[in-house]
Design an enzyme around this catalytic site. Structure first.
Site, PDB file in Angstrom:
ATOM      1  N   GLY A 172      -4.534  -4.610   5.750  1.00  0.00           N
ATOM      2  CA  GLY A 172      -3.507  -4.418   6.776  1.00  0.00           C
ATOM      3  C   GLY A 172      -3.691  -3.080   7.443  1.00  0.00           C
ATOM      4  CG  ASP A 214      -7.903   2.260   0.548  1.00  0.00           C
ATOM      5  OD1 ASP A 214      -9.072   2.708   0.640  1.00  0.00           O
ATOM      6  OD2 ASP A 214      -7.304   1.722   1.508  1.00  0.00           O
ATOM      7  CB  SER A 230      -0.892  -0.035   1.247  1.00  0.00           C
ATOM      8  OG  SER A 230      -1.701   1.125   1.319  1.00  0.00           O
ATOM      9  CD  GLU A 249      -9.022  -0.858   0.397  1.00  0.00           C
ATOM     10  OE1 GLU A 249      -8.070  -1.081  -0.378  1.00  0.00           O
ATOM     11  OE2 GLU A 249      -8.925  -0.982   1.628  1.00  0.00           O
ATOM     12  CG  ASP A 263     -10.779  -1.199   4.638  1.00  0.00           C
ATOM     13  OD1 ASP A 263     -11.112  -1.768   5.684  1.00  0.00           O
ATOM     14  OD2 ASP A 263      -9.664  -0.626   4.538  1.00  0.00           O
ATOM     15  CE  LYS A 300      -7.654  -2.674   6.440  1.00  0.00           C
ATOM     16  NZ  LYS A 300      -7.873  -1.210   6.406  1.00  0.00           N
ATOM     17  CE  LYS A 333      -4.154   3.657   2.361  1.00  0.00           C
ATOM     18  NZ  LYS A 333      -5.417   3.063   2.849  1.00  0.00           N
ATOM     19  CE  LYS A 355      -4.788   0.013   0.263  1.00  0.00           C
ATOM     20  NZ  LYS A 355      -5.528  -0.769   1.283  1.00  0.00           N
TER      21      LYS A 355
HETATM   22  O1  OSB Z   1      -7.393   1.489   4.478  1.00  0.00           O
HETATM   23  O2  OSB Z   1      -6.255  -0.220   4.099  1.00  0.00           O
HETATM   24  C1  OSB Z   1      -6.398   0.831   4.695  1.00  0.00           C
HETATM   25  C2  OSB Z   1      -3.296   1.514   6.822  1.00  0.00           C
HETATM   26  C3  OSB Z   1      -3.862   2.096   7.942  1.00  0.00           C
HETATM   27  C4  OSB Z   1      -5.220   2.284   7.960  1.00  0.00           C
HETATM   28  C5  OSB Z   1      -6.014   1.892   6.883  1.00  0.00           C
HETATM   29  C6  OSB Z   1      -5.449   1.300   5.765  1.00  0.00           C
HETATM   30  C7  OSB Z   1      -4.063   1.142   5.738  1.00  0.00           C
HETATM   31  C8  OSB Z   1      -3.351   0.626   4.582  1.00  0.00           C
HETATM   32  C9  OSB Z   1      -2.000   0.021   4.836  1.00  0.00           C
HETATM   33  O3  OSB Z   1      -3.729   0.709   3.449  1.00  0.00           O
HETATM   34  C10 OSB Z   1      -1.981  -1.436   4.673  1.00  0.00           C
HETATM   35  C11 OSB Z   1      -0.738  -2.045   5.281  1.00  0.00           C
HETATM   36  O4  OSB Z   1       0.289  -2.078   4.599  1.00  0.00           O
HETATM   37  O5  OSB Z   1      -0.795  -2.482   6.441  1.00  0.00           O
HETATM   38 MG    MG Z   2      -8.551   0.503   3.020  1.00  0.00          MG
END
Ligand code: OSB
Ligand code: MG
Length: 369
Positions: free
Chosen positions: A291, A189, A136, A214, A239, A263, A164, A162
């Protein structure tokens, strides 16, 4: 098993680089670790997925600490003999707070499985000894920097990227990544950063051949996601919205998503996460393991979860080095874009005492009286 003590521990670990999302920038991983010990001395570890503020969901670190201490620990102590499967009933008087419940469940499950010699992947029904890993990538202001970050992760071997996004940092950077890396598995995401109106722009992502987009809209807006799903060709994955198996069922029935990010922390634990997995398999909906920048403790359990058969897309289960110069456990190392599923009983890993002490900022121990 009978829980004799519950220890709460606040950790602060430097992140190797800042991680920027639509709800903030983290430079340090601050989270709560839960350690349970049973009456016969079995130990289990759990990790809270909350962050320092209620930016991702309503829960946050200090709240998780208080909820475990004041509302979850007392009924667990009072329950006497119990297993992780009893927690729904034992904690039934506490509404919400899935992340607090999940952290405690993980510790109890770990202690129980360790005592019985059963690895978590086996208990959950895993079918793989290694899992495909994605990474991510945070929001970057500079597109050249972003492309460099993506390139580095591809060289490291990650099997999916992925990105953001948020309004103002979406179609442009996503297009730049796709133009530069034509063949990669790629998804975005939004962490609920869009309104229904602003989300119309996300139709421009359709030409970029993304695996999914996402959580574009706020978590409670299932109908909004269903409407958006009809307007986009890119599949919608949820999510934040998916807080239970029941909500997953409703979201799928409404057409609000066609892919689910699982998750365990967000849904109250690994048992509920498995129920979501099972439901999605039944409905033909692909799932992948999300994650929350976990330490090695949470990562071990996530990798076990990702070994279930319905996890057909690469997860946000990156190597320890993606997050930390030094993890609290032995590091998870990427090999050919995959992580190995721990084979030891329980979550299969434990903190290295010296690392744990170094990153601990506060401890509170609760005892059965
Ligand atoms: O939305 O998936 C998410 C990290 C913190 C809070 C929300 C998210 C995330 C990530 C990181 O996208 C995923 C990871 O590498 O742990
Ligand atoms: Mg997410």
């Amino acid at each position: 098993m009978r829980v004799a003590s519950i220890e709460l521990r606040m950790l602060g670990l430097p992140l190797v680089r800042p991680f920027r999302t639509s709800f903030g920038t983290e430079t340090e991983k601050v989270c709560v670790l839960v350690r349970v010990e049973t009456a016969v001395g079995a130990v289990g570890w759990g990790e809270g997925v909350t962050g320092p503020d209620p930016g991702f969901s309503e829960e946050w670190n200090e709240g998780l600490w208080l909820v475990v201490r004041d509302f979850l620990a007392p009924p667990v102590f009072a329950a006497g003999d119990l297993a992780a499967e009893d927690l729904d009933r034992v904690l039934g008087g506490v509404r919400g707070h899935p992340m607090a419940k999940a952290a405690l469940e993980m510790a109890i499950l770990d202690a129980d499985l360790r005592a019985r010699g059963i690895p978590l992947h086996q208990y959950l029904g895993g079918v793989r000894s290694e899992v495909d890993c994605g990474v991510s990538v945070g929001i970057h202001d500079d597109v050249a920097d972003l492309l460099q970050t993506v390139e580095r992760h591809l060289v490291e071997g990650y099997r999916r990227i992925k990105l953001k996004i948020e309004p103002g940092h979406d179609v442009g950077p996503a297009r730049a990544v796709r133009e530069r890396f034509a063949d990669i598995l790629f998804q975005v995401d939004a962490n609920a950063a869009y309104t229904v109106e602003k989300a119309q722009r996300l139709a421009e992502l359709d030409e970029l051949d993304l695996l999914l987009v996402e959580q574009p809209l706020p978590e409670e807006d299932l109908l909004g996601h269903a409407e958006l799903a009809r307007a986009l060709r890119t599949p919608i994955c949820l999510d934040e919205s998916i807080v239970s198996a029941r909500v997953a069922e409703q979201a799928i029935a409404l057409g609000a998503c066609s892919i689910v990010n699982v998750k365990a922390g967000r849904v109250g634990g690994y048992l509920e996460a498995r129920r979501i997995h099972d439901l999605c398999v039944e409905r033909g909906v692909p799932v992948w393991c999300g994650g929350m920048l976990e330490t090695g403790i949470g990562r071990a359990a996530n990798v076990a979860l990702a070994s279930l058969p319905g996890f057909t897309l690469p997860g946000d289960t990156s190597a320890s080095a993606r997050y930390y110069a030094e993890d609290i456990t032995a590091p998870f190392v990427l090999e050919d874009g995959r992580l190995s599923v721990p084979t030891e009983p329980g979550i299969g890993v434990a903190p290295i005492p010296e690392h744990l002490e170094r990153f601990t900022t506060r401890v509170e121990k609760l005892l059965l009286d």
